[in-house]
Design an enzyme around this catalytic site. Structure first.
Site, PDB file in Angstrom:
ATOM      1  CB  CYS A 122      -9.298   4.565  -1.085  1.00 16.12           C
ATOM      2  SG  CYS A 122      -9.607   5.511  -2.582  1.00 16.12           S
ATOM      3  CE  LYS A 163      -6.400  -3.713  -1.335  1.00 18.54           C
ATOM      4  NZ  LYS A 163      -6.248  -2.226  -1.745  1.00 18.54           N
ATOM      5  CG  ASN A 225      -2.079  -5.255  -2.809  1.00 16.02           C
ATOM      6  OD1 ASN A 225      -2.145  -4.041  -2.365  1.00 16.02           O
ATOM      7  ND2 ASN A 225      -1.987  -5.742  -3.960  1.00 16.02           N
ATOM      8  N   GLY A 226       0.897  -5.608  -3.548  1.00 12.19           N
ATOM      9  CA  GLY A 226       1.918  -4.524  -4.022  1.00 12.19           C
ATOM     10  C   GLY A 226       2.860  -4.777  -5.246  1.00 12.19           C
ATOM     11  N   GLY A 249      -3.321  -6.953  -8.204  1.00  8.17           N
ATOM     12  CA  GLY A 249      -4.045  -5.985  -8.695  1.00  8.17           C
ATOM     13  C   GLY A 249      -3.804  -5.632 -10.158  1.00  8.17           C
ATOM     14  NE  ARG A 250      -0.651  -1.204  -9.610  1.00  9.78           N
ATOM     15  CZ  ARG A 250       0.173  -0.414  -9.103  1.00  9.78           C
ATOM     16  NH1 ARG A 250       0.525   0.703 -10.001  1.00  9.78           N
ATOM     17  NH2 ARG A 250       1.154  -0.849  -8.505  1.00  9.78           N
TER      18      ARG A 250
HETATM   19  C1  LIG Z   1      -7.647   1.711 -10.906  1.00 11.70           C
HETATM   20  C2  LIG Z   1      -7.520   1.290  -9.583  1.00 11.70           C
HETATM   21  C3  LIG Z   1      -8.563   1.116  -8.539  1.00 11.70           C
HETATM   22  C4  LIG Z   1      -8.393   0.586  -7.358  1.00 11.70           C
HETATM   23  N1  LIG Z   1      -9.468   0.563  -6.438  1.00 11.70           N
HETATM   24  C5  LIG Z   1      -9.451  -0.054  -5.289  1.00 11.70           C
HETATM   25  C6  LIG Z   1     -10.738  -0.275  -4.568  1.00 11.70           C
HETATM   26  O1  LIG Z   1     -11.814  -0.041  -5.063  1.00 11.70           O
HETATM   27  N2  LIG Z   1     -10.687  -0.760  -3.267  1.00 11.70           N
HETATM   28  C7  LIG Z   1      -9.286  -0.915  -2.816  1.00 11.70           C
HETATM   29  O2  LIG Z   1      -9.077  -1.273  -1.827  1.00 11.70           O
HETATM   30  N3  LIG Z   1      -8.215  -0.690  -3.443  1.00 11.70           N
HETATM   31  C8  LIG Z   1      -8.314  -0.319  -4.912  1.00 11.70           C
HETATM   32  N4  LIG Z   1      -7.039  -0.077  -5.490  1.00 11.70           N
HETATM   33  C9  LIG Z   1      -5.749  -0.628  -5.074  1.00 11.70           C
HETATM   34  C10 LIG Z   1      -5.441  -1.995  -5.206  1.00 11.70           C
HETATM   35  O3  LIG Z   1      -6.474  -2.709  -4.732  1.00 11.70           O
HETATM   36  C11 LIG Z   1      -4.311  -2.312  -4.708  1.00 11.70           C
HETATM   37  O4  LIG Z   1      -4.010  -2.261  -3.760  1.00 11.70           O
HETATM   38  C12 LIG Z   1      -3.022  -1.773  -5.644  1.00 11.70           C
HETATM   39  O5  LIG Z   1      -3.268  -1.509  -7.114  1.00 11.70           O
HETATM   40  C13 LIG Z   1      -1.692  -2.359  -5.492  1.00 11.70           C
HETATM   41  O6  LIG Z   1      -1.540  -3.697  -6.037  1.00 11.70           O
HETATM   42  P1  LIG Z   1      -1.047  -4.152  -7.327  1.00 11.70           P
HETATM   43  O7  LIG Z   1       0.384  -3.402  -7.379  1.00 11.70           O
HETATM   44  O8  LIG Z   1      -0.783  -5.375  -7.390  1.00 11.70           O
HETATM   45  O9  LIG Z   1      -1.824  -3.350  -8.461  1.00 11.70           O
HETATM   46  C14 LIG Z   1      -7.338   0.526  -6.814  1.00 11.70           C
HETATM   47  C15 LIG Z   1      -6.076   0.737  -7.784  1.00 11.70           C
HETATM   48  C16 LIG Z   1      -6.141   1.009  -9.117  1.00 11.70           C
HETATM   49  C17 LIG Z   1      -5.118   1.079  -9.928  1.00 11.70           C
END
Ligand SMILES: Cc1cc2nc3c(=O)[nH]c(=O)nc-3n(C[C@H](O)[C@H](O)[C@H](O)COP(=O)(O)O)c2cc1C
Length: 357
Positions: A122, A163, A225-226, A249-250
Site C-alpha cells: 500500500c 502482497k 497483478n496489474g 483489481g479495478r
Molecule cells: C481503491 C483501491 C483500493 C485498494 N485497496 C487495497 C487493499 O486494501 N490492499 C491491497 O493489497 N491493495 C489494494 N489496492 C491495490 C489492488 O489490490 C491492486 O494491487 C491494484 O489495483 C492493481 O491491480 P489492478 O490494475 O488489477 O487494479 C487497492 C487499489 C485501489 C484502486
C-alpha cells in the site's frame, strides 16, 4: 505493459494454484481493495463464479487489537467473514511483527480465514509514510522476513501470503530480495503488483519485472497483478509470463463477471457475454441492497456513488450518469437515477480507473 492480445487459446490451461493446503482453482484471485471488496461486493462477485480466491479489504492490525479487547466486537472490514464461503483471504497491515502475529492468529483460529495475507504494497501516505507499513517496508526485506516468520508461526497451519509492489521506486527495485525473504520465512505465495510505490497508479504495470521475481522463488507460487482488464489479457499474461496465478483489481469493480469470462478463456471455451443492460442495472441495485444490509441506508448511499460509476464506466452516457449518481443522497434518489440514467449501452471500458487510491 502493452498487451498485444492474441485470440489463440492456451495449449494447456494453467493448473490450479496451491497456497499451502488451499486449492485456488482457477488460479484467478480477487484483489483486496479498500472501500470496495467488502462483504456486499464479494457476494455479488460469487454470483458469477470464476474466482479462485476472494479477499477482504486490508484490515489494520492495530485497530483490530484496539477493538478486540472485547471478544464480541471486531473491525467493520471483517463483517460477513465468519459465515461466507471459502476459500477467503483476509488481508492485514502494520509494521509490528507481534501485533500482526496476534491478529493473524485470531484470524486463522477464530475467523477461520483460509489464507492470511500481509500487505507490503500500500503506497498511501497514511499507511506508508505515517505508519511505516505497507509499501514502506519494501525498503527493508529483513523486516518483511521477520514479520512473515512471526505471522506464519502464529497462524500455522493456515497459510500466510504477502502482497508487494516492485519496490519503493524505479531506482530501487527490491521485489527480488523481498520475495526471497518471504519464501525463507515460510510464506505460502507471493503476489506482485507490477508498479513501484512511487508510481502509485501511474504508468503501466511492468510484467517483465514481475517475471523477474520468479527467478528469486524456488518453492512458492507467484501471482502477477496489474492492469488486467479483459479475459484476453488474462490469457496473454499466462502465455507470456511465468506466473502461477493472476490477480484482478479495478477492472472487476464494474464487471464482476470478468472472472467467469477469464476462467472460460483459459480453458479455451467460448467467453460468455456479460449481462444485459437490464441485468446490470438490477445487479447494481442488488449490490446497493447488500451494502444497506451491512452499512445502513445513509452510508451505503455514499458508498454506492463510486461503485455505480464503475458499473457504468466506458459506456456512452456514463458521464451523464456519473454526474447524477454522484449527487444522490437517499435510496429513492439512487433508484430513480439508476432507472432513468443508467447507460443504455456497454462500451469498451478502456480505463479501469481507481487512480485516486
Ligand atoms: C481503491 C483501491 C483500493 C485498494 N485497496 C487495497 C487493499 O486494501 N490492499 C491491497 O493489497 N491493495 C489494494 N489496492 C491495490 C489492488 O489490490 C491492486 O494491487 C491494484 O489495483 C492493481 O491491480 P489492478 O490494475 O488489477 O487494479 C487497492 C487499489 C485501489 C484502486
Amino acid at each position: 505493459m502493452a498487451f498485444r492480445l492474441s485470440s489463440d487459446p492456451l495449449s494447456v490451461p494453467p493448473a490450479a494454484l496451491r497456497i499451502g493446503a488451499v486449492v485456488v482453482d482457477p488460479p484467478l484471485l480477487q484483489a483486496p481493495m479498500a472501500k470496495f471488496t467488502n462483504y456486499a461486493f464479494r457476494q455479488v462477485l460469487r454470483r458469477f463464479g470464476g474466482v479462485g480466491l476472494t479477499a477482504t479489504e486490508m484490515v489494520s492490525a492495530r485497530s483490530f487489537l484496539a477493538i478486540g479487547a472485547r471478544r464480541d466486537t471486531f473491525p467493520e472490514r471483517l463483517w460477513g467473514v465468519l459465515d461466507e464461503p471459502r476459500p477467503l483471504a483476509v488481508q492485514i497491515w502494520d509494521n509490528d511483527p507481534a501485533a500482526l502475529a496476534e491478529v493473524g492468529h485470531r484470524l486463522a483460529k477464530e475467523f477461520r480465514a483460509s489464507v492470511v495475507d500481509i500487505n507490503f504494497g500500500c503506497p498511501v501516505r497514511r499507511v506508508s509514510c505515517n505508519a511505516e507499513s505497507g509499501s514502506y517496508l519494501l525498503r527493508y526485506p529483513d523486516r518483511v522476513g521477520e514479520i512473515v516468520r512471526r505471522v506464519v508461526a502464529a497462524c500455522d497451519p493456515t497459510p500466510v501470503t504477502a502482497k508487494i509492489r516492485l519496490g519503493p521506486s524505479e531506482s530501487r527495485i527490491t521485489a527480488g530480495e523481498v520475495a526471497e525473504a518471504v519464501e525463507a520465512a515460510g510464506g505460502a505465495a507471493l503476489t506482485v503488483h507490477g508498479r513501484t510505490a512511487r508510481q502509485m497508479f501511474r504508468g503501466q504495470a511492468d510484467w517483465d519485472q514481475i517475471a523477474r521475481v520468479k527467478e528469486h522463488l524456488r518453492r512458492i507460487p507467484l501471482v502477477g497483478n496489474g492492469d488486467l482488464r479483459s479475459a484476453a489479457a488474462v490469457v496473454e499474461a499466462f502465455r507470456r509470463w511465468p506466473v502461477d496465478g493472476v490477480m484482478i483489481g479495478r477492472a472487476m469493480l464494474g464487471r464482476p463477471w470478468l472472472f467467469a469470462q477469464a476462467a472460460a478463456a483459459l480453458r479455451g471455451l467460448p467467453v460468455p457475454a456479460g449481462p444485459t443492460i437490464e441485468a446490470q442495472k438490477q445487479l447494481l441495485l442488488d449490490h446497493y441492497d447488500a451494502l444497506v444490509g451491512q452499512f445502513g441506508a445513509g452510508r451505503s448511499t455514499v458508498l454506492i456513488r463510486k461503485i455505480a460509476c464503475c458499473y457504468a464506466q466506458g459506456s456512452p452516457g456514463a458521464r451523464t450518469f456519473r454526474g447524477q449518481v454522484a449527487r444522490v443522497s437517499t435510496p429513492e434518489e439512487f433508484r430513480r437515477v439508476v432507472s432513468a440514467c443508467f447507460p443504455r449501452q456497454t462500451g469498451e471500458r478502456p480505463d479501469p480507473g481507481g487512480a485516486d487510491f
